[in-house]
Design an enzyme around this catalytic site. Structure first.
Site, mmCIF file in Angstrom:
data_model
loop_
_atom_site.group_PDB
_atom_site.id
_atom_site.type_symbol
_atom_site.label_atom_id
_atom_site.label_comp_id
_atom_site.label_asym_id
_atom_site.label_seq_id
_atom_site.Cartn_x
_atom_site.Cartn_y
_atom_site.Cartn_z
ATOM 1 N N VAL A 60 0.795 -1.250 0.165
ATOM 2 C CA VAL A 60 -0.122 -0.061 0.018
ATOM 3 C C VAL A 60 1.057 1.291 -0.088
ATOM 4 O O VAL A 60 0.323 2.342 -0.228
ATOM 5 C CB VAL A 60 -1.130 0.141 0.997
ATOM 6 N N TYR A 151 3.859 6.177 15.042
ATOM 7 C CA TYR A 151 2.733 5.492 15.088
ATOM 8 C C TYR A 151 1.537 6.619 15.466
ATOM 9 O O TYR A 151 0.359 6.451 14.606
ATOM 10 C CB TYR A 151 2.522 4.332 15.733
ATOM 11 N N ALA A 153 1.440 9.671 15.330
ATOM 12 C CA ALA A 153 1.296 10.531 14.273
ATOM 13 C C ALA A 153 0.702 10.158 12.994
ATOM 14 O O ALA A 153 -0.222 10.724 12.462
ATOM 15 C CB ALA A 153 2.859 11.190 13.876
ATOM 16 N N SER A 154 1.116 8.972 12.569
ATOM 17 C CA SER A 154 0.501 8.572 11.341
ATOM 18 C C SER A 154 -1.228 7.953 11.714
ATOM 19 O O SER A 154 -1.871 8.481 10.772
ATOM 20 C CB SER A 154 0.969 7.263 10.835
ATOM 21 N N LYS A 155 -1.401 7.987 12.863
ATOM 22 C CA LYS A 155 -2.875 7.523 12.948
ATOM 23 C C LYS A 155 -3.850 8.610 13.368
ATOM 24 O O LYS A 155 -4.833 8.779 12.911
ATOM 25 C CB LYS A 155 -2.927 6.311 14.036
HETATM 26 N N1 LIG Z 1 -4.002 -4.789 17.085
HETATM 27 C C1 LIG Z 1 -4.208 -3.778 17.677
HETATM 28 O O1 LIG Z 1 -4.202 -3.752 18.928
HETATM 29 C C2 LIG Z 1 -4.535 -2.368 16.951
HETATM 30 C C3 LIG Z 1 -5.051 -1.332 17.636
HETATM 31 C C4 LIG Z 1 -5.221 0.026 17.138
HETATM 32 C C5 LIG Z 1 -5.264 0.074 15.916
HETATM 33 N N2 LIG Z 1 -4.701 -1.157 14.891
HETATM 34 C C6 LIG Z 1 -4.668 -0.859 13.528
HETATM 35 O O2 LIG Z 1 -5.571 -2.108 13.102
HETATM 36 C C7 LIG Z 1 -5.062 -2.239 11.683
HETATM 37 C C8 LIG Z 1 -5.064 -3.829 11.509
HETATM 38 O O3 LIG Z 1 -4.187 -4.245 12.805
HETATM 39 P P1 LIG Z 1 -3.697 -5.940 13.306
HETATM 40 O O4 LIG Z 1 -3.492 -5.905 14.559
HETATM 41 O O5 LIG Z 1 -4.755 -6.662 12.335
HETATM 42 O O6 LIG Z 1 -2.317 -5.776 12.272
HETATM 43 P P2 LIG Z 1 -1.220 -7.187 11.942
HETATM 44 O O7 LIG Z 1 0.019 -6.820 12.122
HETATM 45 O O8 LIG Z 1 -2.020 -8.572 12.562
HETATM 46 O O9 LIG Z 1 -1.864 -7.624 10.322
HETATM 47 C C9 LIG Z 1 -1.390 -6.217 9.358
HETATM 48 C C10 LIG Z 1 -1.413 -6.886 7.940
HETATM 49 O O10 LIG Z 1 -0.937 -5.879 7.075
HETATM 50 C C11 LIG Z 1 -0.053 -6.430 6.154
HETATM 51 N N3 LIG Z 1 0.665 -5.189 5.704
HETATM 52 C C12 LIG Z 1 1.898 -4.493 6.479
HETATM 53 N N4 LIG Z 1 2.403 -3.767 5.515
HETATM 54 C C13 LIG Z 1 1.832 -3.794 4.603
HETATM 55 C C14 LIG Z 1 1.917 -3.034 3.404
HETATM 56 N N5 LIG Z 1 2.872 -2.097 3.004
HETATM 57 N N6 LIG Z 1 1.070 -3.150 2.322
HETATM 58 C C15 LIG Z 1 0.050 -4.021 2.421
HETATM 59 N N7 LIG Z 1 -0.082 -4.922 3.509
HETATM 60 C C16 LIG Z 1 0.694 -4.604 4.421
HETATM 61 C C17 LIG Z 1 0.896 -7.560 7.040
HETATM 62 O O11 LIG Z 1 1.368 -8.364 6.088
HETATM 63 C C18 LIG Z 1 -0.436 -8.025 7.687
HETATM 64 O O12 LIG Z 1 -1.057 -9.014 7.084
HETATM 65 C C19 LIG Z 1 -3.589 -1.496 11.679
HETATM 66 O O13 LIG Z 1 -3.739 -0.588 10.886
HETATM 67 C C20 LIG Z 1 -3.397 -1.252 12.922
HETATM 68 O O14 LIG Z 1 -2.178 -0.106 13.016
HETATM 69 C C21 LIG Z 1 -4.448 -2.281 15.828
#
Ligand SMILES: NC(=O)c1ccc[n+]([C@@H]2O[C@H](COP(=O)([O-])OP(=O)(O)OC[C@H]3O[C@@H](n4cnc5c(N)ncnc54)[C@H](O)[C@@H]3O)[C@@H](O)[C@H]2O)c1
Length: 244
Positions: A60, A151, A153-155
């Site tokens: 992405v 993180y 900042a990005s969010k």
């Molecule tokens: N898990 C948490 O506690 C949490 C809390 C708040 C927000 N989030 C956000 O929710 C979203 C999902 O989190 P998650 O915990 O399921 O993450 P995860 O790490 O389990 O999965 C992330 C997926 O994104 C893919 N990915 C990484 N870089 C990529 C790229 N450049 N292009 C395409 N795919 C890519 C990875 O291969 C992986 O399959 C993320 O944006 C994360 O920041 C997560």
């Protein structure tokens, strides 16, 4: 079936929340382009869903890769109704020790990646003339500051981007909202040390991690007509950890 005849593009679909969102969307009748930088995880994790899912290798953070994935979407399913910008990366860098590359990587995937997929996805939606829904994944870290500098900042950037494009795309019938998870039980959390996890959970009034199906349920709500008058909003799913 709330997403019958809809086509969705979900990023980071190989595991965690992304995979749960794909599964829930298919259960609601959607066809889904499952995009991830890790093609093997898509093939392993979603094989049982058959023709309902098109797995696509996509970084992405790379605009050419996103354009190619959107072209594959149009060619395979002929339209696009929903984009879920879920792909994200974290890190444990302390602010003063953050390497330049680490900053670029986190901003590049979480914020620039969301921009690329929203922009290219919206072009396809406008071509279809039926409106659409874009859902951008942020984090409670952006509200509380509990997370590494890049993180957070990005969010926070994702929230601002959502609001800016929600106004611009409203006249095309495209709604854009931010889904704001709290700490959720996914592989991303596996690297958090036990002590840090205990402290984190102390700040969650409901006293536990969120489960991925609880995120997927809200993603369906934001994708479908049930949320037809909502755009530009932050929708938090964080057990009461913060109030927006
Ligand atoms: N898990 C948490 O506690 C949490 C809390 C708040 C927000 N989030 C956000 O929710 C979203 C999902 O989190 P998650 O915990 O399921 O993450 P995860 O790490 O389990 O999965 C992330 C997926 O994104 C893919 N990915 C990484 N870089 C990529 C790229 N450049 N292009 C395409 N795919 C890519 C990875 O291969 C992986 O399959 C993320 O944006 C994360 O920041 C997560």
């Amino acid at each position: 079936m709330k997403l019958q005849n809809k086509v969705a593009f979900v990023t980071g679909a190989g595991q965690g929340m992304g995979q749960a969102i794909v599964r829930r969307f298919v259960a609601e009748g959607a066809k889904v382009v499952a995009a991830d930088i890790n093609l093997a995880s898509l093939k392993d994790g979603l094989a049982d869903l058959g023709d309902s899912v098109l797995p696509v290798e996509c970084n992405v953070g790379d605009s050419a890769s996103v354009s190619a994935a959107m072209a594959a979407t149009e060619q395979h399913f002929g339209r696009l109704d929903i984009v879920v910008n879920n792909a994200g990366v974290g890190g444990l860098d302390s602010f003063l020790e953050t390497p330049d590359e680490s900053w670029q990587r986190v901003i590049g995937v979480n914020l620039t990646g969301t921009f690329f997929c929203a922009r290219e996805g919206a072009k396809l939606m406008i071509k279809g003339g039926q409106g659409g829904s874009i859902i951008n994944l942020s984090s409670t870290s952006a509200l509380t500051g509990e997370g590494p500098n890049h993180y957070c900042a990005s969010k926070a950037g994702v929230m601002g981007l959502t609001r800016g494009i929600a106004r611009e795309l409203a006249s095309q019938g495209i709604r854009v909202n931010t889904l704001v998870p709290g700490p959720t039980n996914t592989p991303m959390m596996a690297g958090i040390p036990d002590e840090m996890m205990k402290d984190l959970l102390k700040g969650v009034p409901l006293g536990r991690l969120c489960e991925v199906d609880e995120i997927a349920a809200v993603a369906v709500f934001l994708a479908c007509e049930d949320s037809s008058f909502m755009t530009g909003q932050n929708v938090a799913v964080n057990g009461g950890m913060s109030f927006i």
